[in-house]
Design an enzyme around this catalytic site. Sequence first.
Site, PDB file in Angstrom:
ATOM      1  N   ASN A 199      53.930  37.619  42.440  1.00 19.95           N
ATOM      2  CA  ASN A 199      54.196  38.559  41.351  1.00 19.95           C
ATOM      3  C   ASN A 199      55.684  38.842  41.174  1.00 19.95           C
ATOM      4  O   ASN A 199      56.115  39.243  40.097  1.00 19.95           O
ATOM      5  CB  ASN A 199      53.402  39.855  41.530  1.00 19.95           C
ATOM      6  CG  ASN A 199      51.937  39.635  41.185  1.00 19.95           C
ATOM      7  OD1 ASN A 199      51.599  38.699  40.467  1.00 19.95           O
ATOM      8  ND2 ASN A 199      51.065  40.483  41.699  1.00 19.95           N
ATOM      9  N   SER A 246      47.156  44.760  44.932  1.00 18.94           N
ATOM     10  CA  SER A 246      48.080  43.850  44.255  1.00 18.94           C
ATOM     11  C   SER A 246      49.441  44.501  44.050  1.00 18.94           C
ATOM     12  O   SER A 246      50.412  43.812  43.747  1.00 18.94           O
ATOM     13  CB  SER A 246      47.507  43.388  42.919  1.00 18.94           C
ATOM     14  OG  SER A 246      47.148  44.499  42.150  1.00 18.94           O
ATOM     15  N   GLU A 271      47.600  35.375  49.609  1.00 23.73           N
ATOM     16  CA  GLU A 271      48.825  35.795  50.283  1.00 23.73           C
ATOM     17  C   GLU A 271      48.439  36.619  51.510  1.00 23.73           C
ATOM     18  O   GLU A 271      47.694  37.597  51.387  1.00 23.73           O
ATOM     19  CB  GLU A 271      49.711  36.630  49.341  1.00 23.73           C
ATOM     20  CG  GLU A 271      50.259  35.835  48.168  1.00 23.73           C
ATOM     21  CD  GLU A 271      51.119  36.657  47.204  1.00 23.73           C
ATOM     22  OE1 GLU A 271      52.043  36.083  46.609  1.00 23.73           O
ATOM     23  OE2 GLU A 271      50.871  37.870  47.035  1.00 23.73           O
ATOM     24  N   HIS A 300      45.855  39.137  49.994  1.00 19.99           N
ATOM     25  CA  HIS A 300      45.906  39.274  48.534  1.00 19.99           C
ATOM     26  C   HIS A 300      45.369  38.036  47.824  1.00 19.99           C
ATOM     27  O   HIS A 300      46.018  36.993  47.789  1.00 19.99           O
ATOM     28  CB  HIS A 300      47.363  39.552  48.119  1.00 19.99           C
ATOM     29  CG  HIS A 300      47.542  39.773  46.651  1.00 19.99           C
ATOM     30  ND1 HIS A 300      48.638  39.306  45.949  1.00 19.99           N
ATOM     31  CD2 HIS A 300      46.766  40.403  45.732  1.00 19.99           C
ATOM     32  CE1 HIS A 300      48.510  39.639  44.673  1.00 19.99           C
ATOM     33  NE2 HIS A 300      47.391  40.304  44.520  1.00 19.99           N
TER      34      HIS A 300
HETATM   35  P1  NAI Z   1      37.155  46.615  39.975  1.00 23.26           P
HETATM   36  O1  NAI Z   1      37.303  47.901  39.250  1.00 23.26           O
HETATM   37  O2  NAI Z   1      36.556  45.449  39.276  1.00 23.26           O
HETATM   38  O3  NAI Z   1      36.301  46.858  41.301  1.00 23.26           O
HETATM   39  C1  NAI Z   1      36.544  47.916  42.182  1.00 23.26           C
HETATM   40  C2  NAI Z   1      35.215  48.286  42.813  1.00 23.26           C
HETATM   41  O4  NAI Z   1      35.444  49.199  43.888  1.00 23.26           O
HETATM   42  C3  NAI Z   1      34.262  48.983  41.842  1.00 23.26           C
HETATM   43  O5  NAI Z   1      33.014  48.331  41.873  1.00 23.26           O
HETATM   44  C4  NAI Z   1      34.165  50.405  42.389  1.00 23.26           C
HETATM   45  O6  NAI Z   1      32.885  50.974  42.202  1.00 23.26           O
HETATM   46  C5  NAI Z   1      34.456  50.200  43.855  1.00 23.26           C
HETATM   47  N1  NAI Z   1      35.002  51.373  44.551  1.00 23.26           N
HETATM   48  C6  NAI Z   1      35.961  52.221  44.110  1.00 23.26           C
HETATM   49  N2  NAI Z   1      36.240  53.129  45.089  1.00 23.26           N
HETATM   50  C7  NAI Z   1      35.460  52.808  46.146  1.00 23.26           C
HETATM   51  C8  NAI Z   1      35.319  53.363  47.465  1.00 23.26           C
HETATM   52  N3  NAI Z   1      36.040  54.391  47.856  1.00 23.26           N
HETATM   53  N4  NAI Z   1      34.442  52.774  48.287  1.00 23.26           N
HETATM   54  C9  NAI Z   1      33.707  51.712  47.907  1.00 23.26           C
HETATM   55  N5  NAI Z   1      33.795  51.162  46.680  1.00 23.26           N
HETATM   56  C10 NAI Z   1      34.678  51.691  45.815  1.00 23.26           C
HETATM   57  O7  NAI Z   1      38.607  46.259  40.528  1.00 23.26           O
HETATM   58  P2  NAI Z   1      39.188  44.828  40.953  1.00 23.26           P
HETATM   59  O8  NAI Z   1      39.857  44.210  39.805  1.00 23.26           O
HETATM   60  O9  NAI Z   1      38.143  44.074  41.682  1.00 23.26           O
HETATM   61  O10 NAI Z   1      40.351  45.261  41.958  1.00 23.26           O
HETATM   62  C11 NAI Z   1      40.079  45.715  43.252  1.00 23.26           C
HETATM   63  C12 NAI Z   1      41.350  45.658  44.071  1.00 23.26           C
HETATM   64  O11 NAI Z   1      41.869  44.333  44.055  1.00 23.26           O
HETATM   65  C13 NAI Z   1      42.488  46.551  43.579  1.00 23.26           C
HETATM   66  O12 NAI Z   1      43.203  47.018  44.693  1.00 23.26           O
HETATM   67  C14 NAI Z   1      43.333  45.601  42.761  1.00 23.26           C
HETATM   68  O13 NAI Z   1      44.677  46.001  42.667  1.00 23.26           O
HETATM   69  C15 NAI Z   1      43.210  44.336  43.599  1.00 23.26           C
HETATM   70  N6  NAI Z   1      43.478  43.098  42.873  1.00 23.26           N
HETATM   71  C16 NAI Z   1      43.010  42.902  41.612  1.00 23.26           C
HETATM   72  C17 NAI Z   1      43.257  41.723  40.943  1.00 23.26           C
HETATM   73  C18 NAI Z   1      42.722  41.491  39.569  1.00 23.26           C
HETATM   74  O14 NAI Z   1      43.207  40.562  38.898  1.00 23.26           O
HETATM   75  N7  NAI Z   1      41.749  42.250  39.097  1.00 23.26           N
HETATM   76  C19 NAI Z   1      44.047  40.642  41.567  1.00 23.26           C
HETATM   77  C20 NAI Z   1      44.414  40.913  42.933  1.00 23.26           C
HETATM   78  C21 NAI Z   1      44.160  42.105  43.530  1.00 23.26           C
END
Ligand code: NAI
Length: 509
Positions: free
Chosen positions: A196, A125, A158, A146
């Site tokens: 954003n 993001s 996106e 995205h």
């Molecule tokens: P989250 O913390 O809920 O989930 C991330 C997951 O990735 C966790 O389950 C973790 O164990 C796993 N993980 C971490 N490193 C890893 C690796 N090397 N290999 C495999 N699994 C791994 O985070 P979330 O919120 O789902 O965000 C994930 C991505 O999406 C980030 O890049 C974030 O910036 C992006 N994003 C988040 C939004 C939001 O509102 N939360 C909106 C749009 C994008």
Amino acid sequence: MAIDANRTDLTVGVIGTGAMGRGIVQVAAAGGMKVLMMDSRPGAAQEARDFIEKMLTRAAEKGGMSKDDAAAAVQRISIVASLSEFKPCHVVIEAIVENLEAKRQLFGELEDIVTPDCILATNTSSLSVTTIAAKLKTPRRFAGFHFFNPVPLMRLVEVIDGLQTGNWVSEALMVIGRRMTREPVRLTDAPGFLVNQVGRGFTLEAAHLVSEGVATFVDVDRVLRDVGGFRMGPFELMELTGLDVTQPASELIYNQFFQEPRYRPNLIMRSRYEAGVLGRKTKRGFYEYDAEMKPIVPAEPAAPAARPESVWVSPAESQGYATLVQLLKKIGARLEIAAKPSAKALILVTPVGDDATSCAVEQGLDPKRTIAVDTLFPMAKRRTLMGTPVTDRAWRDAAHGLLASDGVPVTVCRDSPGFIAQRIVAMIVNIGCSIAQSRTAQPADIDQAVTLGLNYPNGPFKFGDVLGAERVYKVLSAMYRIYGDPRYRPNIWLTRRAKLGVSLLTPEP
Ligand code: NAI
């Protein structure tokens, strides 16, 4: 080289099954694609699969899909334990922790595993798509994809072209996005991507005007809801998102744009962020909350009983004059129609962009009796007034009492170019125009993305065209002139269309 994004056996890999990854898996499986998913935390992928099954079952119970379709979607999801098992994928989407090195390392390993035409996509993001791709052997097959949270409910995705992304990659992601029943919008890589960036206009301008003492955050929320037609005011939105998310994102966008003043962050957000006063999640943000987590909102100030003997409206802004005179007649005010106000008249001005002080001084009006009324936005649900620093309280109360006499609430702010709504909406329009001017995205796509991703009543171009490009240009020009701050300089896209008298949607060949 290019994959056929419509092939029925299309296999999607999703890495990271947290809040975002599991949503992406759900919409991909529901869209008929096979999905392989993995998470580095033991048990996390299984938890995500169980969660998705529950969500799809619930969707079937609510009639959103048939029971058989829900069961078939769950059957299409497989958990894998290592990256090597992503070999059969046609596209792999990464949704792991938001960390450049972690993402680069993951894609570096992955590109040696998957086939040469497998698309690699990031759901980042805030990181640059171009930067994540820079160290890959084949950056052409890499793009941003995205999604928004919660994925199954937020239809926007996106599709972001990095500097080296091949056209076939983004075209395929547009198709895959639609197969996931999303509404994909294509753009080129830019800090904050599209949605954003626009969102900064709403939250940051609100913070700037509160930190200047123009209005309280409660007033700003009320005005943006009742006058601007937004579902939530900017501070209510920040309470929900949390300043732990909004503040770092704002600083990142500002710095990635080399301190572009349009995105300048604000101390009232920063200090709350530092203090851990983040919003609903810390039970205190801009608002305080009661035991049931309802925000404690100060009561609307009572309308004064005072009324002016007579009212004189400045004809300087013909449209505002006509709107206000019509309203004043409806509420039974005694209007003076002479060229100059009599000594006993309340003086009303209807500026587009200017502050009350400039209006009084430039039009030779008595600043002690001058009150400005915002007529650019609908006045049916709320009216916004402001005086000069020397406007007498009695005249302000008389104006407030009169304009609230039909039961419509009135917000009185301090003198400011653009009141409250004009300022914030003009910034949204200006940012939208800068995104179009830089060819980050097309105007119609910007409007679509903003209404889908941010739930605004209009996208920047529709807002601009409804208010009138020329008038939005006037608001920004006045803010720029009065503050002398390049933050408010009108974007050249807006300037040209305002001068030509054409729609802001007018493309350039
Ligand atoms: P989250 O913390 O809920 O989930 C991330 C997951 O990735 C966790 O389950 C973790 O164990 C796993 N993980 C971490 N490193 C890893 C690796 N090397 N290999 C495999 N699994 C791994 O985070 P979330 O919120 O789902 O965000 C994930 C991505 O999406 C980030 O890049 C974030 O910036 C992006 N994003 C988040 C939004 C939001 O509102 N939360 C909106 C749009 C994008």
